[in-house]
Design a protein around this motif. Structure first.
Motif, mmCIF file in Angstrom:
data_model
loop_
_atom_site.group_PDB
_atom_site.id
_atom_site.type_symbol
_atom_site.label_atom_id
_atom_site.label_comp_id
_atom_site.label_asym_id
_atom_site.label_seq_id
_atom_site.Cartn_x
_atom_site.Cartn_y
_atom_site.Cartn_z
ATOM 1 N N PRO A 25 0.777 -1.293 -0.140
ATOM 2 C CA PRO A 25 0.221 0.017 0.160
ATOM 3 C C PRO A 25 0.916 1.292 -0.085
ATOM 4 O O PRO A 25 0.374 2.227 -0.683
ATOM 5 C CB PRO A 25 -0.708 0.008 1.455
ATOM 6 N N ASP A 26 2.021 1.303 0.800
ATOM 7 C CA ASP A 26 2.729 2.558 0.792
ATOM 8 C C ASP A 26 3.672 2.637 -0.379
ATOM 9 O O ASP A 26 4.573 1.599 -0.473
ATOM 10 C CB ASP A 26 3.748 2.590 2.222
ATOM 11 N N PRO A 27 3.351 3.526 -1.406
ATOM 12 C CA PRO A 27 4.217 3.526 -2.631
ATOM 13 C C PRO A 27 5.814 3.367 -2.379
ATOM 14 O O PRO A 27 6.491 2.508 -3.063
ATOM 15 C CB PRO A 27 3.983 4.621 -3.320
ATOM 16 N N GLY A 28 6.135 4.319 -1.380
ATOM 17 C CA GLY A 28 7.814 4.481 -1.433
ATOM 18 C C GLY A 28 8.411 2.952 -0.915
ATOM 19 O O GLY A 28 9.513 2.474 -1.135
ATOM 20 N N SER A 29 7.725 2.391 -0.122
ATOM 21 C CA SER A 29 8.037 1.014 0.411
ATOM 22 C C SER A 29 8.108 -0.297 -0.505
ATOM 23 O O SER A 29 8.710 -1.271 -0.243
ATOM 24 C CB SER A 29 7.230 0.774 1.860
ATOM 25 N N ALA A 30 7.458 0.215 -1.557
ATOM 26 C CA ALA A 30 7.215 -0.924 -2.628
ATOM 27 C C ALA A 30 8.656 -0.931 -3.625
ATOM 28 O O ALA A 30 8.493 -1.821 -4.580
ATOM 29 C CB ALA A 30 5.970 -0.816 -3.602
ATOM 30 N N ILE A 31 9.479 -0.064 -3.604
ATOM 31 C CA ILE A 31 10.807 -0.223 -4.198
ATOM 32 C C ILE A 31 11.359 -1.507 -4.347
ATOM 33 O O ILE A 31 11.617 -2.082 -3.141
ATOM 34 C CB ILE A 31 11.793 1.046 -4.008
#
Length: 373
Positions: free
Chosen positions: A246-252
């Motif tokens: 859900p958290d875009p930055g943590s999906a890297i």
């Protein structure tokens, strides 16, 4: 950072120019030690001041096949992605396109309002430093049923911020994923481009980070990777590899090689002007509960400072989400670094997370000390 957890074979791989030295042997022992705690798959890569590297893996990449952990495997880097966002924001500050003292309201008018949260009184610097008071309500999975039901759910940044604003502000230093969601939104407002396009244009492309990507709404991890596992309730580890974070930055998604390159380049002074790197490394104390997890930690702008047991300090941003835990460390001159990825979570309780994080820290700190302290 989120909850995190860890089974038999071991492989040692070294680069063609790597020497058989104490850091390499110590790296393998530390990797095996994390595996011995119960981690299913572990990989680590250390780079010395001379550029030579050591890679160690332990455990398996897939419980169903028993295949070995790939030494160049990709993984979700979770909160380590905050450092990428921070670098872009600081570059924009260095270019005069924003100021760290700007209120959030200047760039996102009316977005942060409610329950005592007020973007007119929160600055860009406070978002970067986790001193904004913003709390999190980022969706997570408490049970396997929750995971199976919601792992493909997609949330917009605005939805994530709105969820957070249902909570009153916290006092003092408070770790906030929501603050970095807002920073990504500010990058987009300042540049007119998607935040990941700016990360790719400013960092990923110039540094040649070919294993680093952002999946968007895809639940898959491209390229070689160890599968991710997480236990729920009292059950066995569940394969949680396929999910949308859900958290875009943590999906890297990245690799140990790429993250070593990123952190070494950053602290060698080649990503930020001196004034902005100085801002990044101005530290404040963290909350007591995080200090228990990361002993001696202080926080700058998108980066932790940690003490080395052999003396001195290092810089780091650990993280964990979606079954993966990552830890890392780089010396202040950028000459020595190490990156760790663990592809499983030890358990469901806070003690499990602390045990796993401390084992990860032992690998990072022991490797940096063996490489020169």
């Amino acid at each position: 950072m989120r909850r995190i957890s860890v089974v038999t074979a071991l492989i040692v791989l070294t680069g063609t120019t790597a020497a058989a030295s104490p850091p390499g042997g110590g790296l393998q022992r530390s990797t095996d030690a994390i595996h011995a705690l119960g981690a299913i798959g572990v990989q680590a890569r250390a780079v010395g001041a001379d550029g030579r590297y050591h890679v160690a893996t332990s455990g398996v990449a897939d419980l169903s096949t028993g295949r070995p952990v790939p030494p160049d495997g990709r993984f979700r880097i979770a909160s380590a992605g905050k450092t990428f966002t921070a670098v872009v924001v600081l570059q924009l500050a260095g270019e005069g396109r924003l100021r760290l003292g700007d209120p959030v309201e200047r760039w996102l008018p009316g977005v942060v309002r409610g329950n005592g949260n007020d973007g007119r009184r929160i600055t860009v610097r406070q978002l970067l430093q986790h001193t904004s008071g913003l709390q999190d309500d980022i969706p997570d999975y408490a049970t396997e049923a929750d995971f199976q039901r919601h792992r493909y759910d997609v949330y917009s940044p605005e939805q994530l911020v709105a969820r957070a604003l249902a909570n009153p502000p916290a006092a003092g230093w408070h770790y906030s994923n929501t603050g970095y969601v807002l920073l990504d939104m500010i990058i987009e407002r300042v540049t007119g481009r998607h935040w990941w396009d700016e990360v790719r244009r400013r960092i990923v492309g110039p540094l040649g980070l070919t294993g680093t990507s952002w999946p968007g709404d895809s639940p898959a991890i491209p390229g070689p990777h160890a599968r991710a596992y997480q236990p729920f309730e009292a059950g066995p580890p569940i394969d949680v590899t396929e999910q949308i974070i859900p958290d875009p930055g943590s999906a890297i998604i990245s690799t140990t090689q790429d993250l070593n390159t990123f952190f070494r380049t950053l602290f060698s002074g080649r990503l930020l002007p001196p004034a902005q790197l100085a801002e990044m490394t101005r530290i404040v104390p963290v909350a007591p509960e995080l200090a228990a997890l990361l002993p001696g930690a202080r926080y700058g702008l998108g980066i932790f400072q940690r003490p080395l047991p052999c003396g001195g300090t290092y810089w780091s941003h650990p993280g964990g989400w979606g079954g993966y835990l990552t830890d890392n460390g780089v010396t202040a001159d950028g000459r020595r670094s190490v990156v760790l990825s663990v592809s499983s979570v030890l358990g469901t309780g806070p003690d499990d997370y602390v045990r796993q994080q401390h084992a990860a820290d032992a690998l990072v700190e022991g490797t940096l000390c063996a490489a020169g302290g």
